[in-house]
Design an enzyme around this catalytic site. Structure first.
Site, PDB file in Angstrom:
ATOM      1  N   ARG A 132      22.343  49.284  53.042  1.00 34.21           N
ATOM      2  CA  ARG A 132      23.431  49.038  51.736  1.00 34.21           C
ATOM      3  C   ARG A 132      24.999  49.567  52.188  1.00 34.21           C
ATOM      4  O   ARG A 132      25.254  50.669  52.808  1.00 34.21           O
ATOM      5  CB  ARG A 132      22.983  49.839  50.668  1.00 34.21           C
ATOM      6  CG  ARG A 132      23.858  49.490  49.443  1.00 34.21           C
ATOM      7  CD  ARG A 132      23.597  48.267  48.745  1.00 34.21           C
ATOM      8  NE  ARG A 132      23.864  48.297  47.335  1.00 34.21           N
ATOM      9  CZ  ARG A 132      23.979  47.047  46.791  1.00 34.21           C
ATOM     10  NH1 ARG A 132      23.859  45.785  47.612  1.00 34.21           N
ATOM     11  NH2 ARG A 132      24.096  47.161  45.075  1.00 34.21           N
ATOM     12  N   THR A 146      23.058  36.294  47.602  1.00 31.82           N
ATOM     13  CA  THR A 146      21.871  37.082  48.137  1.00 31.82           C
ATOM     14  C   THR A 146      20.777  36.175  48.687  1.00 31.82           C
ATOM     15  O   THR A 146      20.799  35.018  48.215  1.00 31.82           O
ATOM     16  CB  THR A 146      21.351  38.161  47.227  1.00 31.82           C
ATOM     17  OG1 THR A 146      22.462  38.795  46.830  1.00 31.82           O
ATOM     18  CG2 THR A 146      20.152  39.036  47.696  1.00 31.82           C
ATOM     19  N   THR A 180      22.615  40.550  51.641  1.00 33.97           N
ATOM     20  CA  THR A 180      23.494  39.808  50.530  1.00 33.97           C
ATOM     21  C   THR A 180      24.887  40.202  50.887  1.00 33.97           C
ATOM     22  O   THR A 180      25.142  41.101  51.611  1.00 33.97           O
ATOM     23  CB  THR A 180      23.279  40.501  49.065  1.00 33.97           C
ATOM     24  OG1 THR A 180      24.156  40.239  48.153  1.00 33.97           O
ATOM     25  CG2 THR A 180      23.219  42.416  49.243  1.00 33.97           C
ATOM     26  N   GLU A 205      26.790  40.064  48.096  1.00 34.02           N
ATOM     27  CA  GLU A 205      26.925  40.476  46.320  1.00 34.02           C
ATOM     28  C   GLU A 205      27.274  39.006  45.649  1.00 34.02           C
ATOM     29  O   GLU A 205      26.237  38.230  45.375  1.00 34.02           O
ATOM     30  CB  GLU A 205      28.002  41.162  46.212  1.00 34.02           C
ATOM     31  CG  GLU A 205      28.480  41.595  44.781  1.00 34.02           C
ATOM     32  CD  GLU A 205      27.333  42.031  43.872  1.00 34.02           C
ATOM     33  OE1 GLU A 205      27.328  42.000  42.678  1.00 34.02           O
ATOM     34  OE2 GLU A 205      26.226  42.484  44.403  1.00 34.02           O
ATOM     35  N   ASP A 209      29.210  46.585  42.309  1.00 36.21           N
ATOM     36  CA  ASP A 209      27.753  46.799  41.630  1.00 36.21           C
ATOM     37  C   ASP A 209      27.909  48.298  41.243  1.00 36.21           C
ATOM     38  O   ASP A 209      26.835  48.699  40.613  1.00 36.21           O
ATOM     39  CB  ASP A 209      26.852  46.756  42.906  1.00 36.21           C
ATOM     40  CG  ASP A 209      25.934  45.827  42.725  1.00 36.21           C
ATOM     41  OD1 ASP A 209      26.138  44.776  41.817  1.00 36.21           O
ATOM     42  OD2 ASP A 209      25.074  45.255  43.505  1.00 36.21           O
ATOM     43  N   SER A 216      21.434  48.732  43.373  1.00 40.52           N
ATOM     44  CA  SER A 216      21.010  47.324  43.957  1.00 40.52           C
ATOM     45  C   SER A 216      19.690  47.271  43.031  1.00 40.52           C
ATOM     46  O   SER A 216      18.933  47.963  42.628  1.00 40.52           O
ATOM     47  CB  SER A 216      20.618  47.048  45.315  1.00 40.52           C
ATOM     48  OG  SER A 216      20.299  45.670  45.559  1.00 40.52           O
ATOM     49  N   THR A 217      19.423  45.827  42.882  1.00 45.55           N
ATOM     50  CA  THR A 217      18.307  45.286  42.301  1.00 45.55           C
ATOM     51  C   THR A 217      17.134  44.638  43.464  1.00 45.55           C
ATOM     52  O   THR A 217      16.411  44.220  42.986  1.00 45.55           O
ATOM     53  CB  THR A 217      18.358  44.347  41.287  1.00 45.55           C
ATOM     54  OG1 THR A 217      19.476  45.084  40.440  1.00 45.55           O
ATOM     55  CG2 THR A 217      17.349  44.118  40.204  1.00 45.55           C
ATOM     56  N   GLY A 258      18.803  37.039  43.776  1.00 48.94           N
ATOM     57  CA  GLY A 258      19.010  36.749  42.239  1.00 48.94           C
ATOM     58  C   GLY A 258      19.712  37.923  41.340  1.00 48.94           C
ATOM     59  O   GLY A 258      19.591  37.783  40.111  1.00 48.94           O
ATOM     60  N   GLY A 259      20.274  38.791  42.159  1.00 43.34           N
ATOM     61  CA  GLY A 259      20.919  39.804  41.123  1.00 43.34           C
ATOM     62  C   GLY A 259      20.041  40.724  40.402  1.00 43.34           C
ATOM     63  O   GLY A 259      19.057  41.188  40.525  1.00 43.34           O
TER      64      GLY A 259
END
Length: 684
Positions: free
Chosen positions: A167, A477, A495, A497, A517, A545-546, A572-573
């Site tokens: 990340r 992503t 990703t 973003e 984010d 993050s997701t 897909g965020g």
């Protein structure tokens, strides 16, 4: 024993060698020659009968087309890498089987890059490096060298799962107002330009994907590092054709891209119009960057000329097209040189007969996926499997969607409140177990009604911690899943973003806007007195993050992890959790195969009154405001506010199954993107 050994050597002589031996012993007449020839023929026949059959050639990494095989990237008829419009949803994707190895990625050329590495004997991590190198070229709107990634890796030899965290991080000069004010000290409270942080240098985090792949390679690489970038370098040098999703991204982002000189030259025509679908695009700057990483190692990206180019681009202050102001970021060479990718423990829990592992913080995705499943374990979801199951996954039932959506609301509520970068903000109780233990999740499940949606769920009472709500939607992503010949597995989500990241381009690749984010306002004023949000900016901190790369295993009788069953994940965020849970439930509870579970209608809910039902799917009828669709009307009757906007998942799934009593791999690629499945495929 000596005689026996000599006999084995004698029978192993070739016919030519044996002929020379007989001649040396004095044979020479015509009859002798005939006898010798007959003897040689007999020996050759015996040798042939006793030799093992030659191994069948590995014809992997090809796709069948009209009775012949097509090489991905060849440009021949049937080549799936030929440009096609961004689809929305392409029906008819079929399940793919492979004997020993498989790659599923969201672009055909990236899939091929990984498959070629596996075919050559490379590891799953080797293939991941090759896949990412190509993805950064052919889908810069979604991922790249200038972004970040999370990986889950299963080592088949040790039976262990390792999480890798790549990340992005905030620079050392950042503080909690970094995204909010031009001057983070508060002396100038003007918002960053242009139009907020996203398109400014403030949104750009120190990229982590390259270093993360580097440490995973150190642990599990097999082929030489320099050999993993060849296909990416070739494509960048020789050119590739712009696909539908990339063309759509360039078109929709043309105005923003014009602010950056390199992006303008690369993505736009001389007249300023966006380069169109099918345009052949070469990227020599990207080829040079890849070559430097290949020959000098990952450190070439974090020091020297490449790092200086990144720092310089983050620091630009004026737009190339009109000279308007761009707020610079505060990243330095030291930020890049000091970046550390991290090995982390995955988030794991049991679900019915399975053991599920997903990504740990700073991603909230893994916790929310495991928590959602733990809540759903209370219900017999097998009673609510889709009806009219077809190649597209069938029609989800009202109660199936209701239960999954309600469980997700509860999981999202906890995720929103408690999860951030655990290097800065600890989880409740100092452990992920506080949020996913069975008694707690059963108590959460008791809040679900079978007759009415809860709408907005309240977070569980897990102690007093700062809130960390962030509703940012990611669109830039991608995800891929890989199994190699040894049974090792990679599930990786990567990703930049948002679509095309921050619109800042350097040395052939896009820079992320990942720092958006973070919560831009560090204070939660919804409570009195206000508190600091958990997901606020801090120097060196990683934004929440997701992303949720996920692996599934059989559960042993003692509850421990057994053999590998499934790998999946999606872009897909904020909806990644929904896409992953849908796919897991589809496969594990409803018996759908890898393609059906991937193709199945995207549905679920974050913590709001809205419930998503992907209207792009052919099994959803959105006409007449959805009033002709039994799923939509049934959910509305339970109090759901149904949203049928098209979903943009990019699910890549591999499931180990059995064909003819033998274990094989089966794979599914998301019909909503351009990806394919490749491996040493066969037709059962």
């Amino acid at each position: 024993m000596k005689k026996s050994n000599n006999r084995r050597v004698w029978w192993a002589l070739t016919p030519v060698a044996l002929s020379l031996s007989l001649t040396a012993c004095g044979g020479g007449s015509n009859n002798d020659a005939q006898n010798t020839a007959a003897t040689l023929a007999a020996i050759a026949a015996i040798n042939a009968a006793n030799q093992p059959a030659p191994a069948a050639p590995d014809t992997g990494c090809l796709i069948p087309s009209g009775g012949s095989s097509v090489v991905v990237g060849s440009g021949d008829a049937g080549d799936p890498a030929a440009p096609e419009p961004a689809s929305g949803y392409v029906p008819g994707h079929k399940l793919v089987y492979a004997k020993n190895y498989m790659v599923v990625a969201n672009h055909p050329l990236a899939t091929r890059a990984g498959c070629d590495i596996l075919k050559a004997g490379g590891s799953a991590v080797d293939a991941a490096v090759a896949v990412q190198a190509v993805l950064g070229l052919v889908e810069p709107q979604s991922s790249g060298l200038g972004g970040g990634a999370f990986m889950l890796y299963y080592d088949a030899a040790t039976k262990k799962v390792q999480a890798y965290d790549g990340r992005e991080t905030a620079p050392a000069a950042a503080n909690e107002n970094y995204l909010r004010y031009i001057d983070p000290t508060g002396a100038d409270t003007t918002a960053p330009k242009p139009g907020g942080a996203r398109a400014s240098g403030r949104s750009i985090g120190t990229p982590g994907a390259v270093r993360m792949l580097d440490i995973a390679y150190q642990d599990h690489g097999k082929l030489p590092w320099k050999d993993l970038f060849g296909y990416g370098i070739t494509l960048a040098s020789d050119g590739f054709s712009i696909g539908g999703r990339m063309a759509a991204a360039i078109s929709s982002s043309a105005t923003s891209l014009k602010r950056d000189a390199e992006a303008t030259a690369y993505f736009l025509n001389a007249d300023g119009s966006p380069k169109a679908l099918g345009t052949k695009l070469k990227n020599p700057a990207y080829a040079k960057t890849l070559n430097a990483i290949a020959t000098q190692g990952a450190s070439a990206f974090y020091t020297g000329d490449i790092a200086q180019g990144i720092v310089d681009k983050i620091g630009i202050t004026t737009a190339a097209n009109d000279g308007s102001a761009i707020t610079p970021g505060m990243t330095t060479m030291a930020d890049l040189a000091n970046y550390k990718a991290k090995r982390r423990d995955p988030v794991c829990g049991t679900y019915r007969d399975y053991y599920v592992c997903s990504m740990s913080p700073p991603s909230s995705g893994g916790i929310a996926v495991v928590a959602s499943l733990g809540i759903l374990e209370t219900f017999n979801l097998g009673l609510y499997k889709p009806t009219a199951i077809d190649i597209e996954g069938g029609r989800p039932t009202v109660m199936g969607v209701h239960l999954v959506s309600e469980a997700e609301r509860l999981a999202y509520a906890d995720r929103d409140k408690y999860v951030a970068d655990t290097d800065f903000v600890p989880l409740p109780g100092g452990s992920v177990d506080t949020m996913i233990n069975k008694p707690y999740l059963q108590s959460r499940a008791s809040l679900i009604s079978l007759t009415k949606s809860m709408g907005v769920a309240q977070a569980g009472n897990l102690g007093s911690v700062p809130l960390g709500i962030d509703k940012t939607e990611e669109h830039g992503t991608t995800h891929f899943t890989i199994v190699d010949k040894q049974g090792n597995v990679v599930s990786m989500t990567t990703t930049v973003e948002s679509t095309l990241g921050s619109y800042h381009m350097t040395q052939g690749f896009m820079l992320n806007n990942q720092l958006t984010d973070f919560a831009s306002n560090p204070d939660d004023t919804s409570v009195t007195p206000s508190v600091k949000v958990a997901n606020r900016v801090a120097p060196g901190k990683r934004p929440r993050s997701t992303m949720a790369p996920t692996l599934v295993f059989r559960k042993n009788a003692d509850g421990s992890m057994g053999e590998f069953v499934m790998g999946t994940g999606s872009p897909g965020g904020g909806t990644i959790i929904q896409y992953v849970v849908k796919t897991l439930v589809g496969a594990l509870d409803w018996g759908l195969d890898a393609q059906q579970a991937t193709s199945l209608v995207d549905f679920g809910a974050s913590n709001s009154v809205n419930t998503n039902v992907g209207g792009e799917h052919p099994n959803v009828d959105t006409s007449n405001s959805g009033n002709n669709d039994a799923l939509i009307t049934g959910l509305r009757a339970l109090g759901h506010t149904v949203v049928t906007s098209a979903q943009s998942s990019g699910i890549s799934t591999i499931i180990r199954t059995n064909v003819g009593g033998k274990p094989v791999l089966s794979g599914g690629a998301d019909p909503r993107r351009e990806g394919i499945v490749l491996g040493d495929t066969f037709t059962p």
